[in-house]
Scaffold this motif. Structure first.
Motif, PDB file in Angstrom:
ATOM      1  N   GLU A 187       0.718  -1.157   0.003  1.00 46.63           N
ATOM      2  CA  GLU A 187      -0.085  -0.112   0.062  1.00 46.63           C
ATOM      3  C   GLU A 187       0.890   1.296   0.089  1.00 46.63           C
ATOM      4  N   LEU A 188       2.151   1.182   0.117  1.00 46.65           N
ATOM      5  CA  LEU A 188       3.140   2.283   0.295  1.00 46.65           C
ATOM      6  C   LEU A 188       2.863   3.213  -1.165  1.00 46.65           C
ATOM      7  N   PRO A 189       2.450   4.405  -1.006  1.00 48.69           N
ATOM      8  CA  PRO A 189       2.483   5.335  -2.257  1.00 48.69           C
ATOM      9  C   PRO A 189       3.838   5.840  -2.609  1.00 48.69           C
ATOM     10  N   ARG A 190       3.943   6.019  -3.987  1.00 44.12           N
ATOM     11  CA  ARG A 190       5.226   6.350  -4.520  1.00 44.12           C
ATOM     12  C   ARG A 190       4.893   7.802  -4.809  1.00 44.12           C
ATOM     13  N   THR A 191       5.786   8.771  -4.565  1.00 43.73           N
ATOM     14  CA  THR A 191       5.639  10.151  -4.844  1.00 43.73           C
ATOM     15  C   THR A 191       6.818  10.524  -5.778  1.00 43.73           C
ATOM     16  N   GLY A 192       7.823   9.978  -5.801  1.00 39.65           N
ATOM     17  CA  GLY A 192       9.208  10.352  -6.567  1.00 39.65           C
ATOM     18  C   GLY A 192       8.851  10.244  -7.976  1.00 39.65           C
ATOM     19  N   ALA A 193       9.589  10.537  -8.824  1.00 38.02           N
ATOM     20  CA  ALA A 193       9.675  10.538 -10.194  1.00 38.02           C
ATOM     21  C   ALA A 193      10.764   9.686 -10.404  1.00 38.02           C
ATOM     22  N   GLU A 194      10.793   8.495 -11.544  1.00 35.50           N
ATOM     23  CA  GLU A 194      11.626   7.745 -11.740  1.00 35.50           C
ATOM     24  C   GLU A 194      13.059   8.211 -12.136  1.00 35.50           C
ATOM     25  N   VAL A 195      14.012   7.190 -11.541  1.00 32.64           N
ATOM     26  CA  VAL A 195      15.488   7.685 -11.882  1.00 32.64           C
ATOM     27  C   VAL A 195      16.114   6.470 -12.113  1.00 32.64           C
ATOM     28  N   MET A 196      17.223   6.632 -12.731  1.00 35.54           N
ATOM     29  CA  MET A 196      18.129   5.593 -13.435  1.00 35.54           C
ATOM     30  C   MET A 196      18.737   4.794 -12.223  1.00 35.54           C
ATOM     31  N   SER A 197      18.378   3.361 -12.501  1.00 32.66           N
ATOM     32  CA  SER A 197      18.908   2.589 -11.290  1.00 32.66           C
ATOM     33  C   SER A 197      19.334   1.144 -11.819  1.00 32.66           C
ATOM     34  N   HIS A 198      20.110   0.780 -10.830  1.00 29.82           N
ATOM     35  CA  HIS A 198      21.176  -0.559 -11.413  1.00 29.82           C
ATOM     36  C   HIS A 198      19.872  -1.861 -11.328  1.00 29.82           C
ATOM     37  N   GLY A 199      19.297  -1.739 -10.190  1.00 29.84           N
ATOM     38  CA  GLY A 199      18.128  -2.659 -10.308  1.00 29.84           C
ATOM     39  C   GLY A 199      18.358  -4.091  -9.591  1.00 29.84           C
ATOM     40  N   ASP A 200      19.560  -4.495  -9.272  1.00 23.24           N
ATOM     41  CA  ASP A 200      20.007  -5.660  -8.850  1.00 23.24           C
ATOM     42  C   ASP A 200      20.994  -5.429  -7.771  1.00 23.24           C
ATOM     43  N   LEU A 201      20.992  -4.751  -6.996  1.00 23.17           N
ATOM     44  CA  LEU A 201      22.140  -4.544  -6.098  1.00 23.17           C
ATOM     45  C   LEU A 201      22.233  -5.618  -4.794  1.00 23.17           C
ATOM     46  N   ILE A 202      22.789  -6.944  -5.269  1.00 23.22           N
ATOM     47  CA  ILE A 202      22.760  -7.696  -4.462  1.00 23.22           C
ATOM     48  C   ILE A 202      24.177  -8.377  -4.012  1.00 23.22           C
ATOM     49  N   PRO A 203      24.626  -8.926  -3.134  1.00 23.02           N
ATOM     50  CA  PRO A 203      26.006  -9.397  -2.778  1.00 23.02           C
ATOM     51  C   PRO A 203      26.582  -9.964  -3.991  1.00 23.02           C
ATOM     52  N   GLY A 204      26.268 -10.790  -4.923  1.00 21.32           N
ATOM     53  CA  GLY A 204      26.882 -11.426  -6.056  1.00 21.32           C
ATOM     54  C   GLY A 204      26.997 -10.539  -7.060  1.00 21.32           C
ATOM     55  N   ASN A 205      26.470  -9.086  -7.177  1.00 18.06           N
ATOM     56  CA  ASN A 205      26.788  -8.141  -8.080  1.00 18.06           C
ATOM     57  C   ASN A 205      27.741  -6.996  -7.633  1.00 18.06           C
ATOM     58  N   VAL A 206      28.361  -7.391  -6.727  1.00 19.16           N
ATOM     59  CA  VAL A 206      29.150  -6.276  -5.928  1.00 19.16           C
ATOM     60  C   VAL A 206      30.421  -6.786  -5.541  1.00 19.16           C
ATOM     61  N   LEU A 207      31.450  -6.244  -6.136  1.00 21.72           N
ATOM     62  CA  LEU A 207      32.971  -6.456  -5.585  1.00 21.72           C
ATOM     63  C   LEU A 207      33.512  -5.477  -4.629  1.00 21.72           C
ATOM     64  N   VAL A 208      34.321  -6.300  -3.906  1.00 20.62           N
ATOM     65  CA  VAL A 208      34.676  -5.703  -2.529  1.00 20.62           C
ATOM     66  C   VAL A 208      36.152  -5.770  -2.520  1.00 20.62           C
ATOM     67  N   ALA A 209      36.870  -4.674  -2.268  1.00 17.39           N
ATOM     68  CA  ALA A 209      38.317  -4.547  -2.231  1.00 17.39           C
ATOM     69  C   ALA A 209      38.754  -3.835  -0.861  1.00 17.39           C
ATOM     70  N   GLY A 210      39.498  -4.450   0.009  1.00 18.92           N
ATOM     71  CA  GLY A 210      39.647  -3.803   1.300  1.00 18.92           C
ATOM     72  C   GLY A 210      38.759  -2.956   2.072  1.00 18.92           C
ATOM     73  N   GLY A 211      37.411  -3.543   2.180  1.00 19.43           N
ATOM     74  CA  GLY A 211      36.493  -3.093   2.763  1.00 19.43           C
ATOM     75  C   GLY A 211      35.671  -1.829   1.965  1.00 19.43           C
ATOM     76  N   ARG A 212      36.144  -1.760   0.817  1.00 12.18           N
ATOM     77  CA  ARG A 212      35.341  -0.792  -0.107  1.00 12.18           C
ATOM     78  C   ARG A 212      34.610  -1.220  -1.379  1.00 12.18           C
ATOM     79  N   LEU A 213      34.153  -0.468  -2.086  1.00 16.63           N
ATOM     80  CA  LEU A 213      33.201  -0.986  -3.072  1.00 16.63           C
ATOM     81  C   LEU A 213      34.430  -0.921  -4.330  1.00 16.63           C
ATOM     82  N   GLY A 214      34.712  -2.152  -4.695  1.00 19.30           N
ATOM     83  CA  GLY A 214      35.627  -2.639  -5.848  1.00 19.30           C
ATOM     84  C   GLY A 214      35.195  -2.420  -7.223  1.00 19.30           C
ATOM     85  N   GLY A 215      33.928  -2.512  -7.399  1.00 17.84           N
ATOM     86  CA  GLY A 215      33.125  -2.686  -8.697  1.00 17.84           C
ATOM     87  C   GLY A 215      31.976  -3.214  -8.556  1.00 17.84           C
ATOM     88  N   VAL A 216      30.919  -3.234  -9.741  1.00 13.07           N
ATOM     89  CA  VAL A 216      29.857  -3.579  -9.845  1.00 13.07           C
ATOM     90  C   VAL A 216      29.539  -4.196 -11.020  1.00 13.07           C
TER      91      VAL A 216
END
Length: 298
Positions: A187-216
């Motif tokens: 039931e949560l309404p949406r008030t904001g306009a659409e924006v560009m999104s990755h769409g699937d930011l899950i652990p398997g799609n994110v690379l980590v290096a030294g505790g930082r974001l290493g790539g997507v």
């Protein structure tokens, strides 16, 4: 690992034959299957700097080619706005050697996924993730609108899928409690306009290096969607402290934050039962996300 009843088998021999026949300039490179928790593609390294991606589920070849072309355009567009490394499209292959569909070649991105290098307690990673999401939003939709049936449109349009998830999750999860959550989320309404999104930011799609974001990875879904969609990353990837770091950095209001929880819930519910035997890591990720949403885990 077979994850779908209709999954297409792809072997190293098939990949080597396709490379030799269609891209002789890469013939002779070492072909290596990539162990992955991914559920959409079989992935093979081609030498040191390329990867070949093969859809796992059968589809009409013409429709599959159109989808791969769209993904290539989306990946190239995302690469223009991300300051973090992302794979870039290189070539599209044709059916052959017993494989019935088109397939794609991308640049190879080295690194360790968040499944294997858990960044959930890192404020610095949360800041990087917020910077990545914010950069995507600056790209502008160029007049495009969300299209399709996946996450990113109208929450209530997923009622039938959620009903199936609740039915399949009997005996696995506290279904009555989860039904109540969905009845509120939908039931949560949406008030904001659409924006560009990755769409699937899950652990398997994110690379980590030294505790930082290493790539997507898996950037072919880049497109216009509910501005809350990429907030699923707060629940799939972060504990409570870093989650608040991400929220403050993105300056999200209460309603959009709740919608981000709703999209994470919708995704997690499907992961738990569908992959409980075929992909235990994905099923466990879904459980962990639900635990975070329920407040029983950081």
């Amino acid at each position: 690992m077979t994850m779908h009843d209709d999954q297409v088998d792809v072997t190293t021999h098939v990949v080597a034959t396709l490379i030799r026949e269609q891209f002789p300039q890469w013939h002779g490179r070492v072909i290596r299957p990539v162990a992955s928790t991914g559920t959409v593609h079989a992935i093979f390294r081609v030498g040191d700097d390329l990867s070949a991606r093969f859809p796992l589920r059968p589809a009409d070849a013409g429709e599959a080619l159109e989808a791969l072309e769209r993904e290539a355009r989306a990946s190239a567009e995302l690469a223009q706005v991300s300051r973090f490394p992302v794979p870039e499209p290189v070539a599209l292959g044709k059916p052959g050697a017993g494989y019935p569909m088109p397939w794609s070649v991308q640049t190879w991105l080295p690194g360790t996924t968040a499944f294997d290098a858990d960044p959930s307690g890192s404020d610095a990673f949360a800041e990087d993730l917020a910077a990545f999401v914010a950069a995507l939003r600056t790209a502008g939709t160029k007049g495009r609108r969300f299209s399709g049936e996946n996450r990113g449109g109208v929450l209530a349009h997923h009622d039938d899928w959620m009903a199936k998830c609740f039915e399949e999750s009997e005996g696995l999860l506290d279904v009555p409690r989860l039904r109540r959550m969905w009845s509120r989320f939908r039931e949560l309404p949406r008030t904001g306009a659409e924006v560009m999104s990755h769409g699937d930011l899950i652990p398997g799609n994110v690379l980590v290096a030294g505790g930082r974001l290493g790539g997507v990875l898996d950037t072919g879904g880049f497109g216009p969607a509910d501005p809350a969609l990429d907030l699923v990353s707060a629940w799939h990837l972060l504990r409570s402290g870093p989650r608040e770091v991400l929220r403050r950095a993105l300056v999200r209001d209460d309603l959009e934050w709740e919608r981000g929880k709703a999209w994470a819930f919708e995704q997690a519910m499907g992961l738990v039962w569908y992959y409980v035997e075929s992909n235990p890591a994905m099923s466990a990720m879904g459980r962990r996300t639900l635990d975070r949403l329920l407040g029983s885990k950081e």
